[in-house]
Every structure is written in structure tokens, then in C-alpha cells.
Design a protein around this motif. Structure first.
Motif, PDB file in Angstrom:
ATOM      1  N   PHE A 147       0.837  -1.209   0.000  1.00 16.04           N
ATOM      2  CA  PHE A 147       0.000   0.000   0.000  1.00 16.04           C
ATOM      3  C   PHE A 147       0.868   1.254   0.000  1.00 16.04           C
ATOM      4  CE2 PHE A 147      -1.968   3.430   2.467  1.00 16.04           C
ATOM      5  CZ  PHE A 147      -3.107   3.668   1.724  1.00 16.04           C
ATOM      6  N   ILE A 148       1.913   1.288   0.836  1.00 19.02           N
ATOM      7  CA  ILE A 148       2.799   2.460   0.902  1.00 19.02           C
ATOM      8  C   ILE A 148       3.377   2.734  -0.493  1.00 19.02           C
ATOM      9  CG2 ILE A 148       4.995   3.365   1.815  1.00 19.02           C
ATOM     10  CD1 ILE A 148       4.459   1.820   4.410  1.00 19.02           C
ATOM     11  N   VAL A 149       3.893   1.689  -1.138  1.00 18.27           N
ATOM     12  CA  VAL A 149       4.529   1.857  -2.448  1.00 18.27           C
ATOM     13  C   VAL A 149       3.507   2.322  -3.487  1.00 18.27           C
ATOM     14  CG1 VAL A 149       5.705   0.647  -4.337  1.00 18.27           C
ATOM     15  CG2 VAL A 149       6.390   0.218  -1.955  1.00 18.27           C
ATOM     16  N   SER A 150       2.321   1.664  -3.539  1.00 19.14           N
ATOM     17  CA  SER A 150       1.368   2.027  -4.591  1.00 19.14           C
ATOM     18  C   SER A 150       0.758   3.404  -4.331  1.00 19.14           C
ATOM     19  CB  SER A 150       0.292   0.946  -4.773  1.00 19.14           C
ATOM     20  OG  SER A 150      -0.573   0.906  -3.673  1.00 19.14           O
ATOM     21  N   ALA A 151       0.484   3.736  -3.070  1.00 22.12           N
ATOM     22  CA  ALA A 151      -0.119   5.043  -2.778  1.00 22.12           C
ATOM     23  C   ALA A 151       0.857   6.173  -3.123  1.00 22.12           C
ATOM     24  CB  ALA A 151      -0.534   5.124  -1.309  1.00 22.12           C
ATOM     25  N   PHE A 152       2.118   6.045  -2.720  1.00 21.69           N
ATOM     26  CA  PHE A 152       3.055   7.133  -3.010  1.00 21.69           C
ATOM     27  C   PHE A 152       3.390   7.190  -4.497  1.00 21.69           C
ATOM     28  CE2 PHE A 152       3.204   7.537   1.532  1.00 21.69           C
ATOM     29  CZ  PHE A 152       3.324   8.905   1.692  1.00 21.69           C
ATOM     30  N   ALA A 153       3.459   6.037  -5.167  1.00 19.29           N
ATOM     31  CA  ALA A 153       3.693   6.047  -6.622  1.00 19.29           C
ATOM     32  C   ALA A 153       2.569   6.817  -7.315  1.00 19.29           C
ATOM     33  CB  ALA A 153       3.784   4.620  -7.159  1.00 19.29           C
ATOM     34  N   ALA A 154       1.324   6.544  -6.939  1.00 18.59           N
ATOM     35  CA  ALA A 154       0.185   7.244  -7.551  1.00 18.59           C
ATOM     36  C   ALA A 154       0.214   8.730  -7.179  1.00 18.59           C
ATOM     37  CB  ALA A 154      -1.128   6.609  -7.095  1.00 18.59           C
ATOM     38  N   GLY A 155       0.565   9.037  -5.945  1.00 19.14           N
ATOM     39  CA  GLY A 155       0.657  10.436  -5.517  1.00 19.14           C
ATOM     40  C   GLY A 155       1.668  11.198  -6.353  1.00 19.14           C
ATOM     41  N   TYR A 156       2.855  10.588  -6.560  1.00 18.11           N
ATOM     42  CA  TYR A 156       3.886  11.258  -7.361  1.00 18.11           C
ATOM     43  C   TYR A 156       3.483  11.370  -8.829  1.00 18.11           C
ATOM     44  CZ  TYR A 156       7.239  11.794  -3.616  1.00 18.11           C
ATOM     45  OH  TYR A 156       7.862  12.213  -2.474  1.00 18.11           O
ATOM     46  N   ALA A 157       2.655  10.413  -9.312  1.00 16.55           N
ATOM     47  CA  ALA A 157       2.210  10.475 -10.703  1.00 16.55           C
ATOM     48  C   ALA A 157       1.174  11.584 -10.900  1.00 16.55           C
ATOM     49  CB  ALA A 157       1.623   9.124 -11.121  1.00 16.55           C
ATOM     50  N   VAL A 158       0.307  11.796  -9.922  1.00 11.76           N
ATOM     51  CA  VAL A 158      -0.793  12.759 -10.055  1.00 11.76           C
ATOM     52  C   VAL A 158      -0.364  14.180  -9.661  1.00 11.76           C
ATOM     53  CG1 VAL A 158      -3.070  13.374  -9.103  1.00 11.76           C
ATOM     54  CG2 VAL A 158      -2.601  11.009  -9.776  1.00 11.76           C
ATOM     55  N   ALA A 159       0.530  14.300  -8.684  1.00 17.83           N
ATOM     56  CA  ALA A 159       0.888  15.620  -8.145  1.00 17.83           C
ATOM     57  C   ALA A 159       1.340  16.643  -9.194  1.00 17.83           C
ATOM     58  CB  ALA A 159       1.942  15.464  -7.046  1.00 17.83           C
ATOM     59  N   PRO A 160       2.174  16.245 -10.194  1.00 19.13           N
ATOM     60  CA  PRO A 160       2.595  17.259 -11.176  1.00 19.13           C
ATOM     61  C   PRO A 160       1.425  17.920 -11.901  1.00 19.13           C
ATOM     62  CG  PRO A 160       3.961  15.302 -11.360  1.00 19.13           C
ATOM     63  CD  PRO A 160       2.856  14.956 -10.407  1.00 19.13           C
TER      64      PRO A 160
END
Lengths: 169, 176
Positions: A147-160
Motif C-alpha cells: 500500500f505504501i509503495v502504490s499510494a506514493f507512486a500514484a501520488g507522485y504520478a498525479v501531483a505534477p
């Protein structure tokens, strides 16, 4: 007043989590309190439907009922602790935190929309940054680390795509 | 009834002191300008993990009495993606939205209201989501079980990873 040193605050937060493990036999959580609230709301409107929905029913049959469940009391505490700490630090202020040139309405819409996605995501993931990342992370749960890996990966993908929402000037 | 309330008060205060009631501070994590989220989260994980390990080693805590959240990889990875996207858009996570609301921020209230709506919608859609929700659910499953090593080895690895992360975080912040 300035915020605390992040490592010092992290040790304090870790000790709170450790206290929950030792004194309550479980870790911290947040999204579960929202699930309890949603289950109670559905039960108030349509009791038979709520009892027949496996997800809501799971929260309704906690000891003491959904409204007295462990996580609801804990989240009530989070509100009290956050409020008192902000007042004592001279940080309590009625505001809508947003980037330069962002209207209050669009900030609130983003907050509500993002919150809705988090509610659905936390339901599937069986928890959020508290119940999965912090608690499951410290207990070395495989699912929590996934969960940590997938949530932060998605966060970094969407944030820009949202960078303009947080412009300083 | 008093224990969860007291633990919650301490939890809320720790988050507020760290500045994690502020969406601007939290989103700094995603733009690599302020890595407070990473530092606080990993220091907390390491502190609780080491504390629990040594308390159990000294025979002061029985680990079998502590509830380990269930693992169901497909649902947790899919849920993590939806959750992470929502986190980047809202700028707050569920626990920190409560702290933001408690410190006067309207965006905290809106995020918490969204959380409630999302939980409600996902719960209503549970009959549709149930196959994904339960796919491969295997109860408590830890990294030491997965790798067939003693927990001390994994704990040592997590500590090293966190320390390397802290060094990197400090560098990134100096650059920002």
C-alpha cells in the motif's frame, strides 16, 4: 510558533503508536472511523439494507456499536489533540489553505474530490496512511508495504498535474 | 473507552506539532520541497518497530496479542493507487484532514466530508467490489514470513532504508 523538528515529532508519533500496540493490542487508524460513521448513517436510513451489506454490517457489529467503536473514540481524540495543540501553539486560524490565485471554492472542491477518492481507496485497501502505512508498516505487514509503495507512486504520478494549485506567488 | 481517546489526543497533537495539519506542508512531499511527511512517518515506523521488537525480546509484550492488519495484495495495491491519487489532489490524508479541520482549516473539513462520501459510495458498491476486495486475502502476512528470514533481519533492513532515506531527504531539501 514554529513546527517541531520532524525527527522529534516522528519519535513522539512512534511512541504513541507503540503505546497503542502495548495498551490496546492494535495500532492507530483514521479511515475506519469514517467507515463506522458511513455504516451508522446507512443503518439509520435503511437498517435492513445495512445489515445485509457485508461491509457496513462488519462495522455495525463491533462491540458497543459503530459509534462507540475504538477508532471513533480515537478520532474524536485526534480532533481534541489537534485543536488543543494548535491553540497552545497560537496556530488556530479559520482559513482555507490554498495556493496563490486559487479560489476558495476550487480548493474546497479539490479537497472534497480527493477525500472521496481516498475514502474509496481506503475501503479497498483496508486502511489508510494511519491504519496501513504507519501501523502495518511498523508490524512489517506485506500488504501495508505494498500500500505504501502504490499510494506514493500514484501520488507522485498525479501531483505534477496539480502543481499550479500550490503556487507560492 | 479512555484508552482510545487518550491515544487519539496524543496522535492528533503529534501530527499538529509536526505541521501535518497543513496541506501545503504535506504536498511539499510530492514536489520534493518539504519532506516532513517522509521524515515523520519513517521515524515513527522505526521507533514503534524497534520499541515493539525490544519489548517482546525482553518478555514485556506478547506479540501474539497484537492485531496485524490483513493482507490482500490486489485490493491493497488497487486501493493504494486510488488513495494516493486522492491524497495528491486533496493535499491531506484522512488522519491529517481531522487535524487540519481541528486547527481551523476549511479544506480539512471538506476532505473529511469527502472521505465520508467515498466510504459511503464504496460501501454501497461493496457487492460489486467484493471479488476484488477479497481476492487473495491471506490474513496476517509479514515480510519476514514472505522472505523466510527472522524479523530482526527485516527490521535491520528497514532501519538502514530509513537512514538512507533521511540522508537523501536532507539533500533534496537543501537543493529545493
Amino acid at each position: 510558533m514554529k513546527y517541531s523538528d520532524p525527527y522529534l515529532a516522528g519519535v513522539a508519533l512512534g511512541l504513541v503508536l507503540l503505546a497503542a500496540f502495548v495498551f490496546a493490542g492494535r495500532g492507530l487508524g483514521a479511515s475506519g472511523a469514517f467507515a463506522s460513521a458511513a455504516s451508522s448513517a446507512v443503518h439509520a436510513v435503511a437498517p435492513a439494507y445495512a445489515d445485509g451489506n457485508a461491509y457496513f454490517a462488519g462495522y455495525l457489529h463491533e462491540p458497543g456499536g459503530a459509534w462507540r467503536s475504538w477508532l471513533v473514540l480515537e478520532i474524536a481524540g485526534v480532533f481534541i489533540g489537534g485543536f488543543v495543540s494548535a491553540v497552545l501553539a497560537g496556530r488556530w486560524r479559520r482559513t482555507i489553505e490554498r495556493g496563490h490565485g486559487v479560489s476558495p471554492g476550487s480548493r474546497l472542491a479539490a479537497a472534497a474530490g480527493g477525500g472521496t477518492l481516498m475514502g474509496a481507496g481506503a475501503m479497498l485497501a483496508r486502511g489508510c496512511t494511519s491504519g496501513q502505512a504507519l501501523t502495518g508498516g511498523a508490524l512489517l505487514s506485506v500488504g501495508a508495504w505494498a500500500f505504501i509503495v502504490s499510494a506514493f507512486a500514484a501520488g507522485y504520478a498525479v501531483a505534477p498535474l496539480r502543481r499550479r494549485a500550490w503556487r507560492e506567488s | 473507552m479512555v484508552t482510545p481517546l487518550l491515544i487519539g489526543i496524543a496522535f492528533g497533537a503529534a501530527l499538529e506539532r509536526a505541521g501535518l495539519g497543513s496541506a501545503r506542508k504535506l504536498t511539499g512531499q510530492f514536489y520534493l520541497t518539504d519532506l516532513t511527511v517522509f521524515k515523520v512517518m519513517f521515524t515513527a515506523i522505526v521507533t514503534a518497530m524497534l520499541g515493539l521488537f525490544w519489548l517482546a525480546r525482553l518478555g514485556l509484550v506478547d506479540l501474539s496479542g497484537i492485531y496485524v492488519p490483513e493482507t490482500a495484495l490486489a485490493a491493497q495495491i488497487a486501493g493504494g493507487v486510488v488513495f494516493g491519487a486522492g491524497f495528491a489532489i486533496a493535499g491531506l490524508c484522512p488522519g491529517t484532514s481531522c487535524v487540519a479541520a481541528a486547527s481551523g482549516r476549511g479544506d480539512g473539513v471538506a476532505t473529511a466530508a469527502g472521505m465520508f462520501a467515498g466510504m459511503l459510495a464504496a460501501g454501497l458498491a461493496f457487492p460489486l467490489l467484493a471479488p476484488l476486495y477479497s481476492a487473495g486475502a491471506r490474513g496476517a502476512w509479514t515480510v519476514p514470513d514472505l522472505l523466510h528470514v527472522r524479523s530482526g533481519v527485516v527490521i535491520f533492513g528497514v532501519v538502514l532504508m530509513a537512514l538512507a532515506g533521511f540522508v537523501l531527504a536532507e539533500r533534496l531539501e537543501r537543493r529545493a
